[in-house]
Scaffold this motif. Structure first.
Motif, PDB file in Angstrom:
ATOM      1  N   ARG B 108       0.841  -1.201   0.000  1.00  0.00           N
ATOM      2  CA  ARG B 108       0.000   0.000   0.000  1.00  0.00           C
ATOM      3  C   ARG B 108       0.872   1.245   0.000  1.00  0.00           C
ATOM      4  N   PHE B 109       0.361   2.279  -0.640  1.00  0.00           N
ATOM      5  CA  PHE B 109       0.971   3.600  -0.541  1.00  0.00           C
ATOM      6  C   PHE B 109       0.828   4.024   0.918  1.00  0.00           C
ATOM      7  N   VAL B 110       1.912   4.478   1.517  1.00  0.00           N
ATOM      8  CA  VAL B 110       1.841   4.897   2.918  1.00  0.00           C
ATOM      9  C   VAL B 110       2.027   6.408   2.986  1.00  0.00           C
ATOM     10  N   CYS B 111       1.125   7.069   3.710  1.00  0.00           N
ATOM     11  CA  CYS B 111       1.123   8.519   3.768  1.00  0.00           C
ATOM     12  C   CYS B 111       0.743   8.935   5.177  1.00  0.00           C
ATOM     13  N   ARG B 112       1.764   9.155   6.010  1.00  0.00           N
ATOM     14  CA  ARG B 112       1.495   9.603   7.379  1.00  0.00           C
ATOM     15  C   ARG B 112       2.773  10.161   7.998  1.00  0.00           C
ATOM     16  N   THR B 113       2.642  10.771   9.157  1.00  0.00           N
ATOM     17  CA  THR B 113       3.811  11.300   9.852  1.00  0.00           C
ATOM     18  C   THR B 113       4.367  10.225  10.774  1.00  0.00           C
ATOM     19  N   GLY B 132      20.413  10.901  18.274  1.00  0.00           N
ATOM     20  CA  GLY B 132      19.276  10.325  18.984  1.00  0.00           C
ATOM     21  C   GLY B 132      18.045  11.210  18.984  1.00  0.00           C
ATOM     22  N   GLU B 133      18.176  12.407  18.422  1.00  0.00           N
ATOM     23  CA  GLU B 133      17.021  13.311  18.362  1.00  0.00           C
ATOM     24  C   GLU B 133      15.901  12.693  17.510  1.00  0.00           C
ATOM     25  N   ILE B 134      14.670  12.871  17.988  1.00  0.00           N
ATOM     26  CA  ILE B 134      13.528  12.327  17.241  1.00  0.00           C
ATOM     27  C   ILE B 134      12.861  13.453  16.452  1.00  0.00           C
ATOM     28  N   LEU B 135      12.735  13.263  15.148  1.00  0.00           N
ATOM     29  CA  LEU B 135      12.000  14.212  14.302  1.00  0.00           C
ATOM     30  C   LEU B 135      10.709  13.531  13.844  1.00  0.00           C
ATOM     31  N   HIS B 136       9.654  14.319  13.764  1.00  0.00           N
ATOM     32  CA  HIS B 136       8.390  13.776  13.253  1.00  0.00           C
ATOM     33  C   HIS B 136       8.224  14.265  11.822  1.00  0.00           C
ATOM     34  N   LEU B 137       8.392  13.337  10.885  1.00  0.00           N
ATOM     35  CA  LEU B 137       8.425  13.713   9.474  1.00  0.00           C
ATOM     36  C   LEU B 137       7.393  12.904   8.688  1.00  0.00           C
ATOM     37  N   PRO B 138       6.761  13.537   7.698  1.00  0.00           N
ATOM     38  CA  PRO B 138       5.792  12.804   6.886  1.00  0.00           C
ATOM     39  C   PRO B 138       6.493  11.874   5.896  1.00  0.00           C
ATOM     40  N   VAL B 139       5.918  10.700   5.698  1.00  0.00           N
ATOM     41  CA  VAL B 139       6.321   9.851   4.577  1.00  0.00           C
ATOM     42  C   VAL B 139       5.136   9.749   3.632  1.00  0.00           C
ATOM     43  N   ALA B 140       5.424   9.587   2.350  1.00  0.00           N
ATOM     44  CA  ALA B 140       4.369   9.447   1.339  1.00  0.00           C
ATOM     45  C   ALA B 140       4.976   8.715   0.159  1.00  0.00           C
ATOM     46  N   HIS B 141       4.888   7.390   0.190  1.00  0.00           N
ATOM     47  CA  HIS B 141       5.544   6.627  -0.880  1.00  0.00           C
ATOM     48  C   HIS B 141       4.950   5.244  -1.050  1.00  0.00           C
ATOM     49  N   ASN B 142       5.201   4.680  -2.222  1.00  0.00           N
ATOM     50  CA  ASN B 142       4.808   3.303  -2.512  1.00  0.00           C
ATOM     51  C   ASN B 142       6.028   2.389  -2.534  1.00  0.00           C
ATOM     52  N   GLU B 143       7.200   2.980  -2.856  1.00  0.00           N
ATOM     53  CA  GLU B 143       8.448   2.202  -2.883  1.00  0.00           C
ATOM     54  C   GLU B 143       9.444   2.851  -1.929  1.00  0.00           C
ATOM     55  N   GLY B 144       9.333   2.517  -0.646  1.00  0.00           N
ATOM     56  CA  GLY B 144      10.222   3.117   0.344  1.00  0.00           C
ATOM     57  C   GLY B 144      10.943   2.085   1.176  1.00  0.00           C
ATOM     58  N   ASN B 145      10.798   0.845   0.746  1.00  0.00           N
ATOM     59  CA  ASN B 145      11.285  -0.313   1.481  1.00  0.00           C
ATOM     60  C   ASN B 145      12.761  -0.518   1.150  1.00  0.00           C
ATOM     61  N   TYR B 146      13.634   0.061   1.984  1.00  0.00           N
ATOM     62  CA  TYR B 146      15.060   0.046   1.648  1.00  0.00           C
ATOM     63  C   TYR B 146      15.613  -1.370   1.683  1.00  0.00           C
ATOM     64  N   VAL B 197       7.398  19.735   6.296  1.00  0.00           N
ATOM     65  CA  VAL B 197       7.153  20.301   7.630  1.00  0.00           C
ATOM     66  C   VAL B 197       8.139  21.447   7.815  1.00  0.00           C
ATOM     67  N   SER B 198       7.864  22.513   7.048  1.00  0.00           N
ATOM     68  CA  SER B 198       8.809  23.629   6.978  1.00  0.00           C
ATOM     69  C   SER B 198       8.171  24.948   7.410  1.00  0.00           C
ATOM     70  N   ASP B 199       6.986  24.871   8.006  1.00  0.00           N
ATOM     71  CA  ASP B 199       6.280  26.081   8.384  1.00  0.00           C
ATOM     72  C   ASP B 199       5.212  25.701   9.419  1.00  0.00           C
ATOM     73  N   PRO B 200       5.084  26.491  10.499  1.00  0.00           N
ATOM     74  CA  PRO B 200       4.039  26.176  11.495  1.00  0.00           C
ATOM     75  C   PRO B 200       2.657  26.051  10.853  1.00  0.00           C
ATOM     76  N   LEU B 201       2.439  26.775   9.740  1.00  0.00           N
ATOM     77  CA  LEU B 201       1.142  26.672   9.059  1.00  0.00           C
ATOM     78  C   LEU B 201       0.889  25.262   8.537  1.00  0.00           C
ATOM     79  N   LEU B 202       1.966  24.520   8.312  1.00  0.00           N
ATOM     80  CA  LEU B 202       1.834  23.146   7.832  1.00  0.00           C
ATOM     81  C   LEU B 202       1.766  22.165   9.002  1.00  0.00           C
ATOM     82  N   GLY B 203       1.720  22.709  10.215  1.00  0.00           N
ATOM     83  CA  GLY B 203       1.612  21.848  11.391  1.00  0.00           C
ATOM     84  C   GLY B 203       2.914  21.723  12.149  1.00  0.00           C
ATOM     85  N   SER B 204       4.018  21.976  11.480  1.00  0.00           N
ATOM     86  CA  SER B 204       5.325  21.822  12.141  1.00  0.00           C
ATOM     87  C   SER B 204       6.410  22.383  11.233  1.00  0.00           C
ATOM     88  N   GLU B 205       7.525  22.756  11.866  1.00  0.00           N
ATOM     89  CA  GLU B 205       8.679  23.130  11.049  1.00  0.00           C
ATOM     90  C   GLU B 205       9.906  22.304  11.449  1.00  0.00           C
TER      91      GLU B 205
END
Lengths: 79, 223
Positions: B108-113, B132-146, B197-205
């Motif tokens: 499945r295409f996966v699209c979430r943070t 060790g810092e944790i970042l919350h980043l969106p993924v949106a891909h069908n072929e991301g399985n390294y 996630v580069s602007d607070p308007l997008l939910g996070s920077e």
């Protein structure tokens, strides 16, 4: 011009041992349609092309048509 | 600092990447796929999308674009280069990074943070983070399985080249790998999208940390 072209069929498929989720999905779907006794299923890609010089096909496969990291390929002249 | 963003036909994160570059106070430069010219940029981003419709394999056709010749030279010469999502796929197809991105295990295409851990800050694209810092980043891909051969995965781990790692693996990638770098550490590929996630308007920077890293790397003043 076209009479000098040879038809080549290239078969590309996941390397042995590489996860093949499409094949696995098809394998799981077959029993649901009543087809029993299916062991494994692998889904690949068939590419047919016409070439003037078939000695280039090997290079085409290695550089573009297949990704040797994850796929294996075979090809044959079919006409 | 000038940061180039490559625009392939079918790219769809190029505008986001250009915007994010602006947000960190650098000068965004559009790099058209058909022009073999990097326009004197100091760093390059290959953005996400579906270059050439993902025909054949994601990144397989884009890798032969005219812009790729100077880009490969730039990357092999130590220039900071970041591939995001489809950009990561292009970098593996161009053999600037090892391995390949297979279809997601789920099909499945996966699209979430997702939470992603920064493993090593010693690259131009992770230096503004702490280990060790944790970042919350969106993924949106069908072929991301390294995927890479076992010995390649072992080498990446031994050499500290797994730069970003999923805490919740969304695609089945080996060793929860979300992003890696080359042996020289200047080329980084990652599936998650920092530019989204580069602007607070997008939910996070939070993603700006990844991009700001390259400013610190270049010794430029951080905006």
């Amino acid at each position: 011009m076209s009479e000098t072209l040879r038809r080549v069929r290239v078969l590309v498929r996941p390397k042995e041992g590489i996860l093949d989720p499409q094949g696995e999905a098809v394998r799981r779907a077959l029993p649901a349609l009543g087809f029993g006794g299916v062991g494994s299923v692998h889904v690949g890609r068939l590419i047919e092309l016409e070439v003037e010089d078939e000695s280039q096909v090997e290079d085409m496969c290695r550089r573009l048509l297949a990704n040797p990291t994850i796929e294996e390929y075979e090809w044959e002249v079919i006409g | 600092m000038k940061i180039g963003v490559v625009i392939f036909p079918g790219a769809n994160c190029d505008a986001d990447a250009l915007y994010a570059v602006e947000r960190i106070g650098a000068e965004p430069v559009e790099l058209w796929h058909a022009e073999p010219d990097l326009k004197g940029v100091d760093a390059v981003i290959l953005p996400g999308g579906f270059s050439y419709g993902d025909y054949l394999r994601p990144g397989a056709i884009a890798r032969f674009s005219k812009v790729m010749r100077p880009l490969e030279e730039f990357a092999r010469g130590g220039g900071p280069t970041l591939g995001v999502c489809n950009g990561f796929q292009v970098l593996t197809e161009a053999r600037l990074l090892p391995g390949a991105l297979l279809q997601n295990m789920s099909l499945r295409f996966v699209c979430r943070t997702v939470p992603v851990r920064v493993e090593h800050p010693d690259t131009p694209w992770s230096g503004a983070c702490v280990p060790g810092e944790i970042l919350h980043l969106p993924v949106a891909h069908n072929e991301g399985n390294y995927f890479a051969a076992e010995e390649t995965i072992a080498q990446l781990e031994d050499e500290g080249r797994v730069i970003f790692r999923y805490l919740e693996n969304p695609n089945g990638s080996r060793n929860d790998i979300a992003g890696i770098c080359n042996a020289e550490r200047n080329v980084v590929g990652m599936m998650p999208h920092p530019e989204r996630v580069s602007d607070p308007l997008l939910g996070s920077e939070e993603g700006l940390k990844v991009l700001r890293s390259v400013l610190e790397f270049a010794g430029a003043k951080v905006h």
